[in-house]
Design a protein around this motif. Structure first.
Motif, PDB file in Angstrom:
ATOM      1  N   ILE A   1       0.843  -1.205   0.000  1.00 40.31           N
ATOM      2  CA  ILE A   1       0.000   0.000   0.000  1.00 40.31           C
ATOM      3  C   ILE A   1       0.881   1.258   0.000  1.00 40.31           C
ATOM      4  N   VAL A   2       1.984   1.218   0.750  1.00 38.07           N
ATOM      5  CA  VAL A   2       2.917   2.362   0.758  1.00 38.07           C
ATOM      6  C   VAL A   2       3.396   2.631  -0.676  1.00 38.07           C
ATOM      7  N   HIS A   3       3.724   1.551  -1.410  1.00 34.51           N
ATOM      8  CA  HIS A   3       4.149   1.706  -2.812  1.00 34.51           C
ATOM      9  C   HIS A   3       3.011   2.253  -3.670  1.00 34.51           C
ATOM     10  N   GLU A   4       1.806   1.726  -3.482  1.00 34.85           N
ATOM     11  CA  GLU A   4       0.648   2.144  -4.305  1.00 34.85           C
ATOM     12  C   GLU A   4       0.316   3.621  -4.093  1.00 34.85           C
ATOM     13  N   LEU A   5       0.392   4.061  -2.819  1.00 34.39           N
ATOM     14  CA  LEU A   5       0.087   5.471  -2.527  1.00 34.39           C
ATOM     15  C   LEU A   5       1.111   6.364  -3.218  1.00 34.39           C
ATOM     16  N   LYS A   6       2.370   5.925  -3.184  1.00 35.03           N
ATOM     17  CA  LYS A   6       3.453   6.705  -3.803  1.00 35.03           C
ATOM     18  C   LYS A   6       3.235   6.792  -5.313  1.00 35.03           C
ATOM     19  N   GLU A   7       2.914   5.632  -5.916  1.00 35.28           N
ATOM     20  CA  GLU A   7       2.682   5.599  -7.363  1.00 35.28           C
ATOM     21  C   GLU A   7       1.530   6.500  -7.776  1.00 35.28           C
ATOM     22  N   ALA A   8       0.488   6.540  -6.933  1.00 30.59           N
ATOM     23  CA  ALA A   8      -0.691   7.372  -7.231  1.00 30.59           C
ATOM     24  C   ALA A   8      -0.399   8.844  -6.944  1.00 30.59           C
ATOM     25  N   GLY A   9       0.736   9.128  -6.303  1.00 28.54           N
ATOM     26  CA  GLY A   9       1.120  10.510  -6.011  1.00 28.54           C
ATOM     27  C   GLY A   9       0.279  11.152  -4.920  1.00 28.54           C
ATOM     28  N   VAL A  10      -0.185  10.329  -3.968  1.00 27.52           N
ATOM     29  CA  VAL A  10      -0.988  10.888  -2.877  1.00 27.52           C
ATOM     30  C   VAL A  10      -0.320  10.613  -1.530  1.00 27.52           C
ATOM     31  N   VAL A  11      -0.610  11.462  -0.559  1.00 26.68           N
ATOM     32  CA  VAL A  11      -0.115  11.286   0.809  1.00 26.68           C
ATOM     33  C   VAL A  11      -1.329  11.374   1.745  1.00 26.68           C
ATOM     34  N   PRO A  12      -1.609  10.315   2.495  1.00 25.71           N
ATOM     35  CA  PRO A  12      -2.725  10.384   3.447  1.00 25.71           C
ATOM     36  C   PRO A  12      -2.519  11.537   4.431  1.00 25.71           C
ATOM     37  N   THR A  13      -3.617  11.995   5.054  1.00 25.62           N
ATOM     38  CA  THR A  13      -3.490  13.076   6.038  1.00 25.62           C
ATOM     39  C   THR A  13      -3.146  12.525   7.422  1.00 25.62           C
ATOM     40  N   SER A  14      -3.518  11.266   7.659  1.00 24.31           N
ATOM     41  CA  SER A  14      -3.116  10.594   8.905  1.00 24.31           C
ATOM     42  C   SER A  14      -3.105   9.098   8.635  1.00 24.31           C
ATOM     43  N   MET A  15      -2.333   8.366   9.444  1.00 19.79           N
ATOM     44  CA  MET A  15      -2.286   6.907   9.254  1.00 19.79           C
ATOM     45  C   MET A  15      -1.826   6.232  10.545  1.00 19.79           C
ATOM     46  N   ILE A  16      -2.240   4.953  10.694  1.00 23.17           N
ATOM     47  CA  ILE A  16      -1.895   4.132  11.867  1.00 23.17           C
ATOM     48  C   ILE A  16      -2.051   2.680  11.432  1.00 23.17           C
TER      49      ILE A  16
END
Ligand code: TPS
Length: 339
Positions: A216-231
């Protein structure tokens, strides 16, 4: 001298109490106690540091935990904490407490599992410590990782109207543990009985060999998005949502009918006469990521399988579950609390 029972504070109360006694002295310490990993400025990136300890009898039962799986899991849960900061782990140290009940071959098996996880997640074993233990088998792993400075995600950035997402199904690990405990009792009563685990393989796999969602970390990076919070979900969805909401000073509305629960989890919940929703909210050890993301960015990831919207963030601080039967119920922290 006053004597306060640990139970009156609880695990998170204790962490807060420790935190108030320390202030950071070094400019490199960007974030200390209170997130999934500590954050250190090392130049063009942030370094992440996290640690997790697993005790026999508290976190695992050697009656049904193969040491190979225990080694794998001890690594994966640390990598999951690094992933929760949107980072990737690179190194681990492993500390073990052993008794002479554990053979050299058993330790070999443990390290086979550790090596398997190191290869799966591209992590190096760089050190550790070994001791004897008077309180059963203990394994503690520290992981370091890295994240681009503009991609770091904390627990405290959720904003009203953000979408709340989870990265896979919930409650399966909890029922995996129930099945293993049941089979242990059957075995103790009659060692000749063969354990019946076949159709429960999915659940048992989730508790014995969880995966960290670095994909998921890779997928978020590929999509060019950064979550506002995560846990990451170790103690249970309810408890983790409350951490995000408390630290972000917001509330949340979660939809009961959006909670991702597999058919086999549903079936087993009926068998055990335990609510699958309670297991999904409070069972713990799912090791999925829970994150919030603004609506425009959500549009860019909504087609990724395994990213599932389950609710949204609100400006008032109520954290509620919208029930299938109509109405709402407050979400309370009834997750796993060690003290
Ligand atoms: C023998 N359990 C242990 S730790 C934990 C849960 C749900 C939450 C995360 O802990 N008893 C045995 N094995 C288990 N897996 C459990 C109970 C359940 P932490 O906060 O330390 O990461």
């Amino acid at each position: 001298m006053e004597r306060t029972e640990l139970k009156t504070l609880g695990e998170f109360g204790l962490i807060d109490r420790i935190k108030t006694k320390f202030t950071n002295k070094n400019a490199e310490t960007i974030k200390g106690i209170g997130d999934d990993a500590a954050v250190i400025d090392v130049g063009d990136k942030y370094m992440l540091v996290t640690t997790d300890i697993l005790f026999e009898g508290i976190h695992f039962d050697l009656a049904y935990t193969p040491l190979r799986h225990l080694g794998y899991k001890a690594v994966a849960v640390n990598i999951s904490d690094i992933a929760a900061m949107n980072g990737l782990a690179k190194q681990i140290t492993v500390t073990i407490g052993l008794s002479n009940r554990i053979s050299v071959e058993a330790i070999d098996e443990l390290y086979e599992g550790i090596k398997y996880a190191c290869d799966d997640y591209n992590v190096d074993l760089i050190g550790g410590d070994t001791s004897s233990s008077a309180s059963g088998f203990v394994i503690s792993i520290t992981a370091t990782g890295f994240v681009d400075k503009d991609k770091i995600v904390y627990r405290n950035g959720a904003k009203p109207n953000d979408i709340l997402c989870v990265t896979g199904d919930l409650g399966a690990a909890y029922f995996g543990l129930q099945v293993l405990e049941r089979e242990k009792q059957v075995y103790l009563a009659n060692p000749n009985m063969q354990p019946e685990l076949n159709e429960k393989e999915y659940l048992v796999g989730k508790i014995l060999k969880p995966e960290a969602r670095t994909d998921i970390v890779h997928e978020l990076k590929e999509a060019g998005v950064v979550p506002t919070s995560m846990i990451d979900i170790s103690d249970g969805l309810a408890s983790e949502i409350l951490h995000i909401c408390t630290q972000s000073r917001v509330g949340a509305m979660v939809f009961e009918d959006k909670l991702p629960i597999e058919d086999i989890t549903m079936l087993t919940a009926t068998e055990f006469n335990i609510s699958p929703i309670t297991a999904a909210l409070n069972g713990g050890e799912d090791y999925q990521l829970l994150f919030t993301i603004n609506q425009a960015d959500f549009e860019k990831i909504k087609n990724i399988s395994d990213i599932l919207p389950i609710g949204y963030i609100t400006a008032d601080t109520k954290v509620e579950l919208a029930l299938n039967s109509g109405g709402t119920a407050a979400i309370k922290a009834q997750g796993w609390n060690h003290l």
